[in-house]
Design a protein around this motif. Sequence first.
Motif, PDB file in Angstrom:
ATOM      1  N   LYS A 226       0.815  -1.215   0.000  1.00 11.16           N
ATOM      2  CA  LYS A 226       0.000   0.000   0.000  1.00 11.16           C
ATOM      3  C   LYS A 226       0.847   1.263   0.000  1.00 11.16           C
ATOM      4  N   LYS A 227       1.972   1.193  -0.729  1.00 12.49           N
ATOM      5  CA  LYS A 227       2.857   2.345  -0.861  1.00 12.49           C
ATOM      6  C   LYS A 227       2.770   2.960  -2.255  1.00 12.49           C
ATOM      7  N   PHE A 228       1.901   2.418  -3.088  1.00 11.05           N
ATOM      8  CA  PHE A 228       1.798   2.887  -4.471  1.00 11.05           C
ATOM      9  C   PHE A 228       0.581   3.777  -4.642  1.00 11.05           C
ATOM     10  N   LYS A 229       0.767   4.860  -5.360  1.00  2.39           N
ATOM     11  CA  LYS A 229      -0.345   5.747  -5.697  1.00  2.39           C
ATOM     12  C   LYS A 229      -0.305   6.018  -7.191  1.00  2.39           C
ATOM     13  N   GLY A 230      -1.436   5.983  -7.808  1.00  2.00           N
ATOM     14  CA  GLY A 230      -1.505   6.235  -9.235  1.00  2.00           C
ATOM     15  C   GLY A 230      -2.462   5.274  -9.919  1.00  2.00           C
ATOM     16  N   GLU A 231      -2.848   5.595 -11.122  1.00  2.00           N
ATOM     17  CA  GLU A 231      -3.755   4.758 -11.888  1.00  2.00           C
ATOM     18  C   GLU A 231      -2.972   3.692 -12.642  1.00  2.00           C
ATOM     19  N   ARG A 232      -3.549   2.514 -12.719  1.00  2.00           N
ATOM     20  CA  ARG A 232      -2.905   1.403 -13.407  1.00  2.00           C
ATOM     21  C   ARG A 232      -3.777   0.936 -14.570  1.00  2.00           C
ATOM     22  N   THR A 233      -3.178   0.189 -15.456  1.00  2.00           N
ATOM     23  CA  THR A 233      -3.872  -0.323 -16.637  1.00  2.00           C
ATOM     24  C   THR A 233      -4.589  -1.626 -16.311  1.00  2.00           C
ATOM     25  N   TRP A 234      -5.782  -1.782 -16.868  1.00  5.28           N
ATOM     26  CA  TRP A 234      -6.501  -3.054 -16.785  1.00  5.28           C
ATOM     27  C   TRP A 234      -6.361  -3.764 -18.124  1.00  5.28           C
ATOM     28  N   ALA A 235      -5.878  -4.971 -18.105  1.00  6.21           N
ATOM     29  CA  ALA A 235      -5.755  -5.738 -19.345  1.00  6.21           C
ATOM     30  C   ALA A 235      -7.148  -6.028 -19.900  1.00  6.21           C
ATOM     31  N   PRO A 236      -7.336  -5.953 -21.214  1.00 10.61           N
ATOM     32  CA  PRO A 236      -8.647  -6.213 -21.807  1.00 10.61           C
ATOM     33  C   PRO A 236      -9.039  -7.688 -21.675  1.00 10.61           C
ATOM     34  N   PRO A 237     -10.332  -7.993 -21.719  1.00  8.33           N
ATOM     35  CA  PRO A 237     -10.794  -9.348 -21.431  1.00  8.33           C
ATOM     36  C   PRO A 237     -10.468 -10.393 -22.489  1.00  8.33           C
ATOM     37  N   GLN A 238     -10.357 -10.000 -23.754  1.00  9.72           N
ATOM     38  CA  GLN A 238     -10.270 -11.011 -24.808  1.00  9.72           C
ATOM     39  C   GLN A 238      -8.988 -11.840 -24.781  1.00  9.72           C
ATOM     40  N   GLY A 239      -7.957 -11.355 -24.072  1.00  7.85           N
ATOM     41  CA  GLY A 239      -6.724 -12.129 -23.979  1.00  7.85           C
ATOM     42  C   GLY A 239      -6.749 -13.214 -22.932  1.00  7.85           C
ATOM     43  N   LEU A 240      -7.805 -13.250 -22.124  1.00 11.26           N
ATOM     44  CA  LEU A 240      -7.861 -14.148 -20.973  1.00 11.26           C
ATOM     45  C   LEU A 240      -8.690 -15.396 -21.251  1.00 11.26           C
ATOM     46  N   VAL A 241      -8.137 -16.547 -20.860  1.00  8.44           N
ATOM     47  CA  VAL A 241      -8.817 -17.834 -21.022  1.00  8.44           C
ATOM     48  C   VAL A 241      -8.730 -18.622 -19.720  1.00  8.44           C
ATOM     49  N   LEU A 242      -9.873 -19.099 -19.235  1.00 10.55           N
ATOM     50  CA  LEU A 242      -9.877 -20.058 -18.135  1.00 10.55           C
ATOM     51  C   LEU A 242      -9.516 -21.411 -18.741  1.00 10.55           C
ATOM     52  N   HIS A 243      -8.285 -21.811 -18.574  1.00  8.11           N
ATOM     53  CA  HIS A 243      -7.774 -22.988 -19.288  1.00  8.11           C
ATOM     54  C   HIS A 243      -8.164 -24.303 -18.628  1.00  8.11           C
ATOM     55  N   ASP A 244      -8.118 -24.349 -17.305  1.00  8.43           N
ATOM     56  CA  ASP A 244      -8.379 -25.622 -16.627  1.00  8.43           C
ATOM     57  C   ASP A 244      -8.730 -25.370 -15.158  1.00  8.43           C
ATOM     58  N   VAL A 245      -9.449 -26.308 -14.583  1.00  7.50           N
ATOM     59  CA  VAL A 245      -9.770 -26.298 -13.147  1.00  7.50           C
ATOM     60  C   VAL A 245      -9.469 -27.687 -12.615  1.00  7.50           C
ATOM     61  N   LYS A 246      -8.664 -27.769 -11.567  1.00  8.32           N
ATOM     62  CA  LYS A 246      -8.241 -29.049 -11.029  1.00  8.32           C
ATOM     63  C   LYS A 246      -9.065 -29.446  -9.802  1.00  8.32           C
ATOM     64  N   TYR A 247      -9.318 -30.752  -9.716  1.00 12.08           N
ATOM     65  CA  TYR A 247     -10.010 -31.358  -8.572  1.00 12.08           C
ATOM     66  C   TYR A 247      -9.217 -32.573  -8.115  1.00 12.08           C
ATOM     67  N   GLU A 248      -9.552 -33.080  -6.964  1.00 15.97           N
ATOM     68  CA  GLU A 248      -8.862 -34.254  -6.464  1.00 15.97           C
ATOM     69  C   GLU A 248      -9.097 -35.470  -7.350  1.00 15.97           C
TER      70      GLU A 248
END
Length: 250
Positions: A226-248
């Motif tokens: 919590k030492k940072f101040k300023g606006e940051r970039t949000w990556a756009p959604p189209q580059g993101l993929v939920l590739h896998d979900v692991k279970y036991e």
Amino acid sequence: MRYRFRCEYLGSAFYGWQVQNEAGKTKFITVQSALEEAFSIALRTPIRLTGSGRTDTGVHARGQCVHFDYDGELDPLKTVHSINGLTKRLIRIRDLERCADDFNARYDAVQRYYQYTIFTRPVALMREYGWECGSLHLDLDAMEREAASFLGEHDFIDFCIPRNDGKSTLCTLYEFRLERVNEWTCVFHIKGNRFLHRQVRAMVGTLFDVGRGRFPEGTVNQIFEKKFKGERTWAPPQGLVLHDVKYEDY
């Protein structure tokens, strides 16, 4: 009886995963609502689905896990064929099977695996599946070094949009690796026990800011502290993929 399956979908065709209601009526077409309609038609009874997690508008999936209850036996192959025929090639399901009655696609998940793709040159054919950064120079080595700061358990309250539901914002990341696929494509491989609303997009956006020289290396730790101040970039959604979900067991 409870059943489960995997599904993949084109996120740009839907308003996210979760059903959205307004005044008791569905307002937008979501992946969940489209699948529930298809299952209800195929099985001739209302079906309610529970996914392993929510994905935002524009975010894709290859390995979303879903469970549902159905009072009777069903033919997995026939059902998969029927559902895939009803979803207009925008959603595909696979690996449908009977599971334990107490299995929960959301709460039994032990690991979630996302991929985020960045193109470092202008592209036309694949721009719907990645973040096209055009001719902007990115220091990929600096981004890779900075990504290591996310590993381990941290409070990611400053890397998400809080839902104000009183739930913990602690998450543990096991992997945050940058793969250079070719001269102009790189993929972040991100694995963790859980992820918050827009967390991955916030993390990748911060790495992007470091890579283009807007912020110095060490910014991630400054944000955690919590030492940072300023606006940051949000990556756009189209580059993101939920590739896998692991279970036991799945």
